[in-house]
Design a protein around this motif. Structure first.
Motif, PDB file in Angstrom:
ATOM      1  N   TYR A  62       0.822  -1.219   0.000  1.00  0.00           N
ATOM      2  CA  TYR A  62       0.000   0.000   0.000  1.00  0.00           C
ATOM      3  C   TYR A  62       0.857   1.270   0.000  1.00  0.00           C
ATOM      4  CZ  TYR A  62      -3.554  -3.391   1.311  1.00  0.00           C
ATOM      5  OH  TYR A  62      -4.383  -4.483   1.319  1.00  0.00           O
ATOM      6  N   VAL A  82      -0.994  -4.037  -6.841  1.00  0.00           N
ATOM      7  CA  VAL A  82      -2.440  -4.259  -6.749  1.00  0.00           C
ATOM      8  C   VAL A  82      -2.732  -5.732  -6.475  1.00  0.00           C
ATOM      9  CG1 VAL A  82      -4.573  -4.247  -8.112  1.00  0.00           C
ATOM     10  CG2 VAL A  82      -3.054  -2.258  -8.158  1.00  0.00           C
ATOM     11  N   ARG A  83      -1.972  -6.597  -7.114  1.00  0.00           N
ATOM     12  CA  ARG A  83      -2.129  -8.037  -6.922  1.00  0.00           C
ATOM     13  C   ARG A  83      -1.840  -8.417  -5.454  1.00  0.00           C
ATOM     14  NH1 ARG A  83      -3.761 -12.913  -7.946  1.00  0.00           N
ATOM     15  NH2 ARG A  83      -2.265 -14.531  -7.445  1.00  0.00           N
ATOM     16  N   ARG A 111      -2.007  -6.449  -2.834  1.00  0.00           N
ATOM     17  CA  ARG A 111      -3.071  -5.922  -1.981  1.00  0.00           C
ATOM     18  C   ARG A 111      -4.224  -6.917  -1.940  1.00  0.00           C
ATOM     19  NH1 ARG A 111      -3.115   0.549  -3.786  1.00  0.00           N
ATOM     20  NH2 ARG A 111      -0.905   0.882  -3.331  1.00  0.00           N
ATOM     21  N   ALA A 112      -4.559  -7.458  -3.119  1.00  0.00           N
ATOM     22  CA  ALA A 112      -5.652  -8.432  -3.173  1.00  0.00           C
ATOM     23  C   ALA A 112      -5.294  -9.683  -2.370  1.00  0.00           C
ATOM     24  CB  ALA A 112      -5.966  -8.794  -4.617  1.00  0.00           C
ATOM     25  N   VAL A 144      -5.714  -8.846   1.318  1.00  0.00           N
ATOM     26  CA  VAL A 144      -7.127  -8.803   1.712  1.00  0.00           C
ATOM     27  C   VAL A 144      -7.693 -10.219   1.807  1.00  0.00           C
ATOM     28  CG1 VAL A 144      -9.436  -8.122   0.919  1.00  0.00           C
ATOM     29  CG2 VAL A 144      -7.546  -6.471   0.849  1.00  0.00           C
ATOM     30  N   GLU A 145      -7.315 -11.082   0.860  1.00  0.00           N
ATOM     31  CA  GLU A 145      -7.804 -12.466   0.882  1.00  0.00           C
ATOM     32  C   GLU A 145      -7.309 -13.201   2.124  1.00  0.00           C
ATOM     33  OE1 GLU A 145     -10.112 -13.837  -1.133  1.00  0.00           O
ATOM     34  OE2 GLU A 145     -10.185 -11.781  -1.892  1.00  0.00           O
ATOM     35  N   ARG A 171      -9.189 -11.993   5.098  1.00  0.00           N
ATOM     36  CA  ARG A 171     -10.534 -12.548   5.020  1.00  0.00           C
ATOM     37  C   ARG A 171     -10.553 -14.006   5.493  1.00  0.00           C
ATOM     38  NH1 ARG A 171     -14.008  -9.958   0.951  1.00  0.00           N
ATOM     39  NH2 ARG A 171     -12.345  -9.761  -0.562  1.00  0.00           N
ATOM     40  N   SER A 231     -12.950  -6.586   8.750  1.00  0.00           N
ATOM     41  CA  SER A 231     -12.447  -5.288   9.185  1.00  0.00           C
ATOM     42  C   SER A 231     -13.442  -4.204   8.782  1.00  0.00           C
ATOM     43  CB  SER A 231     -11.102  -5.021   8.521  1.00  0.00           C
ATOM     44  OG  SER A 231     -11.285  -4.844   7.132  1.00  0.00           O
ATOM     45  N   GLU A 275     -12.852  -1.704   7.094  1.00  0.00           N
ATOM     46  CA  GLU A 275     -12.605  -1.401   5.681  1.00  0.00           C
ATOM     47  C   GLU A 275     -13.340  -2.404   4.784  1.00  0.00           C
ATOM     48  OE1 GLU A 275      -8.530  -0.471   3.891  1.00  0.00           O
ATOM     49  OE2 GLU A 275      -8.932  -2.498   3.156  1.00  0.00           O
ATOM     50  N   ALA A 276     -13.257  -3.689   5.162  1.00  0.00           N
ATOM     51  CA  ALA A 276     -13.916  -4.718   4.344  1.00  0.00           C
ATOM     52  C   ALA A 276     -15.419  -4.500   4.328  1.00  0.00           C
ATOM     53  CB  ALA A 276     -13.577  -6.110   4.883  1.00  0.00           C
ATOM     54  N   MET A 297     -16.102  -1.590   2.021  1.00  0.00           N
ATOM     55  CA  MET A 297     -15.916  -1.950   0.617  1.00  0.00           C
ATOM     56  C   MET A 297     -17.087  -2.801   0.109  1.00  0.00           C
ATOM     57  SD  MET A 297     -13.210  -0.713  -0.870  1.00  0.00           S
ATOM     58  CE  MET A 297     -11.959   0.401  -0.251  1.00  0.00           C
ATOM     59  N   ALA A 298     -17.540  -3.728   0.968  1.00  0.00           N
ATOM     60  CA  ALA A 298     -18.673  -4.566   0.581  1.00  0.00           C
ATOM     61  C   ALA A 298     -19.924  -3.707   0.420  1.00  0.00           C
ATOM     62  CB  ALA A 298     -18.898  -5.659   1.622  1.00  0.00           C
ATOM     63  N   ALA A 324     -20.021  -0.519  -0.315  1.00  0.00           N
ATOM     64  CA  ALA A 324     -19.872   0.317  -1.511  1.00  0.00           C
ATOM     65  C   ALA A 324     -20.143  -0.499  -2.764  1.00  0.00           C
ATOM     66  CB  ALA A 324     -18.475   0.929  -1.553  1.00  0.00           C
ATOM     67  N   SER A 325     -19.684  -1.739  -2.770  1.00  0.00           N
ATOM     68  CA  SER A 325     -19.914  -2.609  -3.926  1.00  0.00           C
ATOM     69  C   SER A 325     -21.407  -2.851  -4.114  1.00  0.00           C
ATOM     70  CB  SER A 325     -19.186  -3.944  -3.716  1.00  0.00           C
ATOM     71  OG  SER A 325     -19.527  -4.856  -4.728  1.00  0.00           O
ATOM     72  N   GLY A 356      -7.582  -3.737  -3.093  1.00  0.00           N
ATOM     73  CA  GLY A 356      -7.421  -5.170  -2.887  1.00  0.00           C
ATOM     74  C   GLY A 356      -8.716  -5.962  -2.853  1.00  0.00           C
ATOM     75  N   TYR A 357      -9.833  -5.311  -3.181  1.00  0.00           N
ATOM     76  CA  TYR A 357     -11.140  -5.975  -3.078  1.00  0.00           C
ATOM     77  C   TYR A 357     -11.673  -6.366  -4.455  1.00  0.00           C
ATOM     78  CZ  TYR A 357     -10.997  -4.735   1.828  1.00  0.00           C
ATOM     79  OH  TYR A 357     -10.633  -4.647   3.139  1.00  0.00           O
TER      80      TYR A 357
END
Lengths: 514, 281
Positions: free
Chosen positions: A374, A397-398, A400-401, A404-405, A408, A415, A417-418, A421-422, A424-425, B50-51
Motif C-alpha cells: 500500500y 495491486v495483486r 493488496r488483493a 485482503v484475501e 478474510r 475489518s 474497511e472490508a 468496501m462490501a 460500496a460494492s 485489494g477488493y
C-alpha cells in the motif's frame, strides 16, 4: 494460481527483510527528518537527471527493455535447468557449489567456510544478498569480523546504520555527516579531516587498503551468473570489488538463484541496461568476471552459495514472480515520489522503494510485510523506469488483493474497511441505490455553510481533512441535471468554426506571454 | 458520432459541472451525447484497495450498461485507465472469461476526453475561450497508463485568451492515489506539498487537469492554504466560450454570490447548458 506448493518464505528472526513497524508509522518519523528529506531530494534528482540523459542517447532503449524482459521471463521458466548447468560448469572449473534453502542455511555455510580457512576477518564486496540474510551479524556472532569495502557500505557500517538504497546505501547521509562518522569510528583517521568529498574518499582509501592487503577471505554477491560457462560477474564503480575478488586466497560468492543468465550473449542486453539505469553511466568502471579457479592467479579456492530464501515461493505467483526479474539497478526508487520523501528505512527491508514493496512481501509472505503493497500511489513512474519492464503497479495491486484475501481467510470478523468496501460494492452495483447514496451525501451540505469548504471530518476521513479540504456536495448531482437537459441539435459542423475566428488580442497576448 | 458519457461516480456526485461541461463541449462540436442512466462506478477503488471480488459486480454492471454504445467517453484518465487495464483482469481473476472478453472489447472503445477529441474526432481546436492564466497537471494515469501524451496540451494551446504556464515537475504525482491518501496520509501530503509549491510558483490563477480526483486532492490542499488558486477540469476550460458567463469553474471552495439561492442557480444552469467563461477568482 495452482495448488502446487514449491517454496517456503524467508524465515523470521534472521536477516533484514522485515521492519519493526508498519510503513506509515516508519514514514512518520522519516517525513519529519529535514536532513533526510533534503539529502534524498537532492540525490534522487541528480541521479534521475543523469539516467534520463544517458537513456535518451539510446535509440533502441525500448527494444533493449523488451529484450531484457523477454530474456528474464525465458530464464525463469527454466530456472531449475539453468541452475543445474551453472552448478556443473562451476564445479568443472574447480569451484564448489552450495545450495542454501534460506538465510540460516546460507549464513551457516559461509561461516563454516570461513572457519575452515582459520581466518577471523573477511573483506566484502557490496552485496544485496548478504545484506538480505544478515551475514555480517552471523559472522560477528561466530567471532569473524566483516569489513565492508564499498565506500557507501563502509559509511553505513561505521555509522552502525542500515542501508537505505540498494545502489547508494548511504544516500540519506550528506558529507558533513560522513565526516563525523569517519572522525568518530575510523581507526587511524586524520583528525584534520574535512568534508571535502575527495578528502573523505582518500581517508576511506587509506583505511581500506590496509584491510585489502591483509585479508585472506573475500565475500561477494553476484550481478550475473552465466550458466553456460559457470562464470560469475560483479559490476561496480570503485575498484574495491576488483580488489576483494582478486587479492584473497579464498572467495565466497552468495548469489540469489534468480541472478542466473543462460549465456554470455544475454549480457549484451543487461550490461547496456544496468549501468545506464543505475548510476546513469554508459558503462560501469569495473566489470569483473571469474570462472572457477585459475592456478596461480587470484583466489585458489572458490565457493558459490546459491540462495533461495523465499524466491521459489515467489515464483508461485504468476504475476508477482516478475519481481524476480529485478537486476537491482535502483532506477525505480530514484523516480519514486514515495521513496524520495520517506527514504529507504521506512520500508523496513533491505529492498526499499517500489521494487522492495513488491519483492519483500513475496519473499517473507505478505502477512509479514502487509503495509508495503500500500506504500504507493500507483503513479506508474517505476514501471516506466524499469529496465526489464517489471509492471510494479500491477504487482502492488495483486499483492493488496492477496493481503485482503489472507485477512478474510484468517479473521472471522471483517475489518471496518472490508465492511465499507462490501457496502460500496452493493450500493454501486445498482443505479437506484447509487442515486440514493448520492442524495445522502448532500447531507454534507450542512457542513461548511459559512466557508464553502469542509475542513474537518471524523475518522477515517479525518486522514483526508487533516491536511486537505473537501468541497461541499453540490445542490444537484450530474444525473439529476441530466433529467432536465435539453440536448443541442446534433449537427456535423462545429458551432464555432476555428478557421472563421479572427485572430484577436487574446491570441497574441497568449503567444507573447508563453 | 453518438457518444455515451461515463460521468464517473466522483464527478456525478461532487463535480457535476465537469459533466455539464463535457456535454456542452461535445454538443457544441456537433455530436450527440447519451447518458446511460444505469451507470454507477468503474470499481477502481475496490481493485486498487485489494477488493477484487467486490469489484466484479461493478465491472459486470459497467459492461452491461455500456455494451450497446459505439464510443464511450469519461472526463477522467484514471477511470478510463481502470476500464482499459483492470476490468478484463478482474473478470478473469474471478473466473469469468466471457465477461473479461466483453470488458476488453468495450475498453477498446472507451476514451479519456482528450483522446476522444484528438484521436477519434480529429479536433485540437474546439473553439474555446478562457481568458485566464492556467497551469496544467497531466495526471499519472493519463500520462503513464493511457499515454495521452501532449493531447491535453494541444487542446489547451488552442484556447483563445488563455495563458498556459508550464508546471515544473509536471509529471510528478500529486500524492492522491485513491485510498493511498488515507492509508498513507502523511506521505501523500508531503507529495501534495511539493505539487502545490510548483503550482503556486507558476503564479497561475487556476491549475487544470483531466481528472477530478487529482483536482480534488490538489484543490483540497490549495483551499486549506487559502491560496486563492483554483482548480478547473480540462473539460470546463474547453467548454468555455466568450458567450456570457453562466457558472464559475469548479473549485475546492464553494463560493456563491451574496444572497443568491443555490436552488435558483441550479435551475438556471439546467436551462442554459454551462458556458464557463467566468472568472476563476
Amino acid at each position: 494460481m495452482t495448488a502446487t506448493f514449491l517454496g517456503v518464505p524467508a524465515p523470521r528472526g534472521v536477516g533484514h527483510l522485515r521492519g519493526d513497524e508498519s510503513f506509515p508509522a516508519a514514514a512518520h518519523g522519516a517525513l519529519a527528518n529535514t536532513q533526510l528529506r533534503r539529502n534524498l531530494g537532492h540525490a534522487t534528482a541528480v541521479i534521475r537527471a543523469k539516467r534520463a540523459a544517458v537513456v535518451a542517447e539510446c535509440a533502441d532503449w525500448e527494444e533493449l527493455r523488451l529484450a531484457g524482459e523477454a530474456l528474464k521471463r525465458a530464464t525463469m521458466a527454466r530456472l531449475d535447468e539453468h541452475l543445474e548447468r551453472l552448478e556443473r560448469e562451476v564445479t568443472a572449473r574447480g569451484g564448489t557449489v552450495h545450495w542454501a534453502r534460506d538465510a540460516n542455511d546460507a549464513n551457516a555455510i559461509v561461516t563454516r567456510l570461513v572457519q575452515a580457512t582459520g581466518e577471523n576477518e573477511v573483506v566484502k564486496v557490496k552485496s544485496m544478498a548478504t545484506q538480505e540474510i544478515g551475514l555480517n551479524e552471523a559472522l560477528e556472532a561466530a567471532g569473524i569480523t566483516a569489513y565492508e569495502t564499498d565506500l557507501a557500505e563502509l559509511i553505513v557500517q561505521l555509522g552502525h546504520d542500515k542501508p537505505s538504497h540498494i545502489l547508494v546505501p548511504a544516500i540519506h547521509r550528506n558529507r558533513a555527516e560522513i565526516r563525523e562518522i569517519f572522525l568518530r569510528e575510523m581507526p587511524g583517521v586524520d583528525p584534520e579531516l574535512t568534508a571535502e568529498p575527495r578528502r573523505l574518499a582518500m581517508a576511506a582509501r587509506a583505511y581500506l587498503r590496509r584491510t585489502f592487503l591483509r585479508a585472506k577471505v573475500g565475500i561477494s554477491g553476484a550481478n550475473f551468473g552465466v550458466a553456460d560457462t559457470g562464470t560469475l560477474l560483479v559490476v561496480e564503480s570503485e575498484g574495491n570489488g576488483r580488489m576483494c575478488l582478486t587479492l584473497p586466497e579464498t572467495l565466497i560468492t552468495v548469489m540469489g538463484i534468480e541472478k542466473v543468465v543462460p549465456t554470455w550473449q544475454d549480457l549484451e542486453v543487461f550490461l547496456q541496461l544496468l549501468p545506464r539505469s543505475s548510476t546513469g553511466e554508459r558503462m560501469n568502471p569495473y566489470t569483473s568476471a571469474w570462472t572457477g579457479v585459475t592456478p596461480g592467479d587470484g583466489p585458489q579456492a572458490f565457493h558459490l552459495v546459491l540462495l533461495d530464501n523465499g524466491r521459489t515461493a515467489t515464483l508461485g505467483d504468476e504475476l508477482g514472480r516478475d519481481a524476480l526479474h529485478c537486476i537491482k539497478c535502483s532506477a525505480c526508487m530514484n523516480v519514486c515520489p514515495v521513496y524520495e520523501r520517506t527514504g529507504g528505512h521506512a520500508y523496513g527491508s533491505v529492498y526499499p522503494g517500489p521494487i522492495g514493496a513488491v519483492l519483500s512481501p513475496q519473499l517473507t509472505g505478505v502477512e509479514d510485510n502487509a503495509s508495503l503493497p500500500y506504500a504507493s500511489s500507483l503513479c506508474g513512474a517505476c514501471f516506466d523506469a524499469c529496465p526489464v519492464r517489471i509492471d510494479i503497479p500491477s504487482i502492488l495491486v495483486r499483492l493488496r488483493a492477496r493481503h485482503v484475501e489472507e485477512v478474510r481467510a484468517t479473521h472471522r470478523i471483517p475489518s471496518p474497511e472490508a465492511v465499507a468496501m462490501a457496502a460500496a460494492s452493493w450500493t454501486m452495483s445498482s443505479p437506484r441505490r447509487f442515486a440514493a447514496a448520492e442524495k445522502a451525501t448532500r447531507l454534507g451540505r450542512v457542513l461548511g455553510r459559512k466557508s464553502g469548504r469542509i475542513g474537518a471530518l471524523p475518522p477515517p476521513l479525518s486522514a483526508w481533512t487533516g491536511s486537505r479540504d473537501l468541497p461541499r456536495p453540490p445542490t444537484e448531482t450530474f444525473r439529476e441535471w441530466w433529467v432536465g437537459h435539453v440536448p443541442a441539435k446534433p449537427s456535423h459542423t462545429a458551432a464555432r468554426s476555428p478557421e472563421a475566428s479572427e485572430p484577436d488580442v487574446a491570441d497574441s497576448e497568449r503567444d507573447g506571454k508563453r | 458520432v453518438r457518444i455515451a458519457l461515463f460521468i464517473t461516480c466522483l464527478a456525478d456526485a461532487l463535480y457535476p459541472d465537469v459533466g455539464r461541461a463535457t456535454v456542452t463541449l461535445l454538443e457544441r462540436l456537433g455530436h450527440e451525447v447519451a447518458f446511460p442512466t444505469g451507470q454507477t462506478c468503474c470499481g477502481q477503488m475496490h481493485v486498487n484497495t485489494g477488493y477484487q471480488p467486490e469489484a466484479l459486480p461493478l465491472v459486470r454492471h459497467f459492461v452491461e450498461t455500456f455494451e450497446p454504445y459505439e464510443a464511450i467517453v469519461a472526463p477522467s484518465g484514471s477511470c478510463v485507465g481502470s476500464v482499459r487495464h483492470q476490468h478484463g483482469m478482474v473478470a478473469r481473476g474471478q473466473g469469468d472469461e466471457k465477461l473479461a472478453q466483453r470488458a476488453e472489447a468495450i475498453a477498446e472503445r472507451t476514451y479519456e476526453l482528450s483522446e476522444l477529441l484528438v484521436d477519434v474526432l480529429g479536433v485540437d481546436d474546439v473553439g474555446a475561450y478562457y481568458p485566464h492564466r492556467v497551469t496544467y497537471h497531466p495526471t499519472c494515469h493519463s500520462l503513464r497508463l493511457l499515454r495521452v501524451g501532449d493531447k491535453p496540451l494541444r487542446l489547451l494551446r488552442h484556447v483563445r485568451g488563455m495563458t498556459l504556464i508550464e508546471l515544473p515537475d509536471a509529471d510528478q504525482c500529486c500524492g492522491f492515489g485513491g485510498t493511498f491518501a488515507l492509508k498513507n496520509a502523511e506521505t501523500s501530503t508531503a507529495m501534495l506539498a511539493d505539487k502545490m509549491r510548483n503550482v503556486l510558483d507558476t503564479g497561475a490563477e487556476a491549475v487544470s487537469a483531466g481528472d477530478s480526483s487529482c483536482l480534488m486532492h490538489i484543490g483540497g490542499g490549495l483551499s486549506r492554504l487559502r491560496s486563492g488558486t483554483q482548480t478547473i477540469h480540462l473539460a470546463e476550460i474547453l467548454a468555455s466560450t466568450d458567450a456570457p458567463a453562466r457558472t464559475a469553474p469548479a473549485r475546492a471552495t464553494e463560493s456563491r454570490p451574496a444572497a443568491s439561492n443555490p436552488d435558483e442557480q441550479a435551475t438556471a444552469s439546467r436551462r442554459t447548458p454551462a458556458t464557463t467563461g467566468g472568472t476563476p477568482a
